[in-house]
Scaffold this motif. Sequence first.
Motif, PDB file in Angstrom:
ATOM      1  N   UNK A 155     111.468-100.184 -55.910  1.00 24.95           N
ATOM      2  CA  UNK A 155     110.721-100.780 -55.413  1.00 24.95           C
ATOM      3  C   UNK A 155     110.917-102.186 -55.572  1.00 24.95           C
ATOM      4  N   UNK A 156     110.936-102.986 -54.363  1.00 25.24           N
ATOM      5  CA  UNK A 156     111.200-104.306 -54.234  1.00 25.24           C
ATOM      6  C   UNK A 156     109.952-105.380 -54.026  1.00 25.24           C
ATOM      7  N   UNK A 157     109.870-106.073 -55.165  1.00 25.90           N
ATOM      8  CA  UNK A 157     108.801-107.135 -55.429  1.00 25.90           C
ATOM      9  C   UNK A 157     109.202-108.223 -54.723  1.00 25.90           C
ATOM     10  N   UNK A 158     108.477-108.474 -53.596  1.00 28.36           N
ATOM     11  CA  UNK A 158     108.901-109.712 -52.895  1.00 28.36           C
ATOM     12  C   UNK A 158     108.318-111.015 -53.299  1.00 28.36           C
ATOM     13  N   UNK A 203     104.334-106.203 -52.271  1.00 32.47           N
ATOM     14  CA  UNK A 203     103.721-107.556 -51.566  1.00 32.47           C
ATOM     15  C   UNK A 203     102.682-107.996 -52.311  1.00 32.47           C
ATOM     16  N   UNK A 204     102.702-109.482 -52.892  1.00 35.66           N
ATOM     17  CA  UNK A 204     101.685-110.094 -53.704  1.00 35.66           C
ATOM     18  C   UNK A 204     100.818-110.870 -52.578  1.00 35.66           C
ATOM     19  N   UNK A 205      99.763-110.533 -52.059  1.00 37.63           N
ATOM     20  CA  UNK A 205      98.660-111.128 -51.298  1.00 37.63           C
ATOM     21  C   UNK A 205      97.838-112.311 -52.310  1.00 37.63           C
ATOM     22  N   UNK A 206      97.163-113.400 -51.577  1.00 36.61           N
ATOM     23  CA  UNK A 206      96.448-114.134 -52.237  1.00 36.61           C
ATOM     24  C   UNK A 206      94.908-113.553 -52.461  1.00 36.61           C
ATOM     25  N   UNK A 207      94.666-112.395 -51.530  1.00 34.83           N
ATOM     26  CA  UNK A 207      93.309-111.911 -51.336  1.00 34.83           C
ATOM     27  C   UNK A 207      93.533-110.157 -51.081  1.00 34.83           C
ATOM     28  N   UNK A 208      92.616-109.436 -51.337  1.00 36.25           N
ATOM     29  CA  UNK A 208      92.746-108.047 -50.796  1.00 36.25           C
ATOM     30  C   UNK A 208      91.981-108.017 -49.499  1.00 36.25           C
ATOM     31  N   UNK A 257     104.065-100.494 -51.931  1.00 34.12           N
ATOM     32  CA  UNK A 257     103.135-100.423 -53.095  1.00 34.12           C
ATOM     33  C   UNK A 257     102.359-101.618 -53.378  1.00 34.12           C
ATOM     34  N   UNK A 258     100.767-101.279 -53.405  1.00 39.24           N
ATOM     35  CA  UNK A 258     100.143-102.581 -53.581  1.00 39.24           C
ATOM     36  C   UNK A 258      99.428-102.864 -54.886  1.00 39.24           C
ATOM     37  N   UNK A 259      99.399-104.090 -55.411  1.00 39.43           N
ATOM     38  CA  UNK A 259      98.590-104.217 -56.943  1.00 39.43           C
ATOM     39  C   UNK A 259      97.128-104.546 -56.293  1.00 39.43           C
ATOM     40  N   UNK A 260      96.162-103.720 -56.616  1.00 38.22           N
ATOM     41  CA  UNK A 260      94.782-103.993 -56.740  1.00 38.22           C
ATOM     42  C   UNK A 260      94.497-104.881 -57.949  1.00 38.22           C
ATOM     43  N   UNK A 261      94.745-106.113 -57.576  1.00 37.33           N
ATOM     44  CA  UNK A 261      95.051-107.083 -58.816  1.00 37.33           C
ATOM     45  C   UNK A 261      93.713-107.444 -59.421  1.00 37.33           C
ATOM     46  N   UNK A 262      93.645-107.610 -60.693  1.00 34.35           N
ATOM     47  CA  UNK A 262      92.393-108.093 -61.285  1.00 34.35           C
ATOM     48  C   UNK A 262      92.607-109.647 -61.321  1.00 34.35           C
TER      49      UNK A 262
END
Length: 285
Positions: free
Chosen positions: A11-14, A105-110, A132-137
């Motif tokens: 998994x490549x965390x960009x 991919x880390x985005x600034x909003x869902x 792979x997406x982080x449904x981030x707190x």
Amino acid sequence: MELGIEDGVIVARTDSLGAGLTQKIAVTNEPGDLGDQYNSFLDGDVIENAADINNGDVVIKQNGKLVKPKRLASGLYQFKPGTGEDRVILDCITSLQNGADLLWIETEKPHVGQIASMVNRIREVVPDAKLVYNNSPSFNWTLNFRQQVFDAWQEEGKDVSAYQRDKLMSAEYDETELGQLADEWTRNFQRDSSREAGIFHHLITLPTYHTAALSTDNLAKGYFGDEGMLAYVKGVQRQEIRQGIATVRHQDMAGSNIGDDHKEFFHGDAALKAGGKDNTMNQFG
């Protein structure tokens, strides 16, 4: 086999979509190579005269011109404003072309549309790209989705005068049409983004950190307030029993029953066991 693991997955965390700074300037050997493409995102000032180069300045060649990248006092370099999506896409394509199986991919909003727009561009080069997406707190999910509904309604020409966009987190909007539709969008986020944006796997980082903090805080308020011990009994133990949560027998969860079996094996009836008919854990059946 990858990294010595049968059927392993890389998994490549960009780079984050919202990242505006970097530690490094890429190595480049010729115009248009990967390093040159990355460096093209660096913000800087064109050098017209060699006398403008100060001691210790870093200078690169960008589109045939000498440029001094903007560097903060911390030593970090600054990216050009608005280049986040292009940088992430380059990073993703490069990762997939060099052995990665999935992207993170880390985005600034869902936002399904924002994620899909990037994935569609990536898939122009790598058609089977998956995320792979982080449904981030780290996101304020309530505010984000309420604002997305607000913006959609406004674009449709619907009257939104009953709502204040910058105050949509307020509990007064919980039972409103906007609040309920935003909750529905949140409920469907995983399904919608998987279908429309190629998200293969959803995860939440640190969920237990937040749940433990919230439940401990609520317990402390009740226990040291008017509820006393009822705060624990009603809010925790009674729920463990009724929901069949194994932690209600915490001695067993800590391994005391395994220890007793070990003692009994070696000492038989003479074993001094933690369990037995008088053990308090027997109250839970």
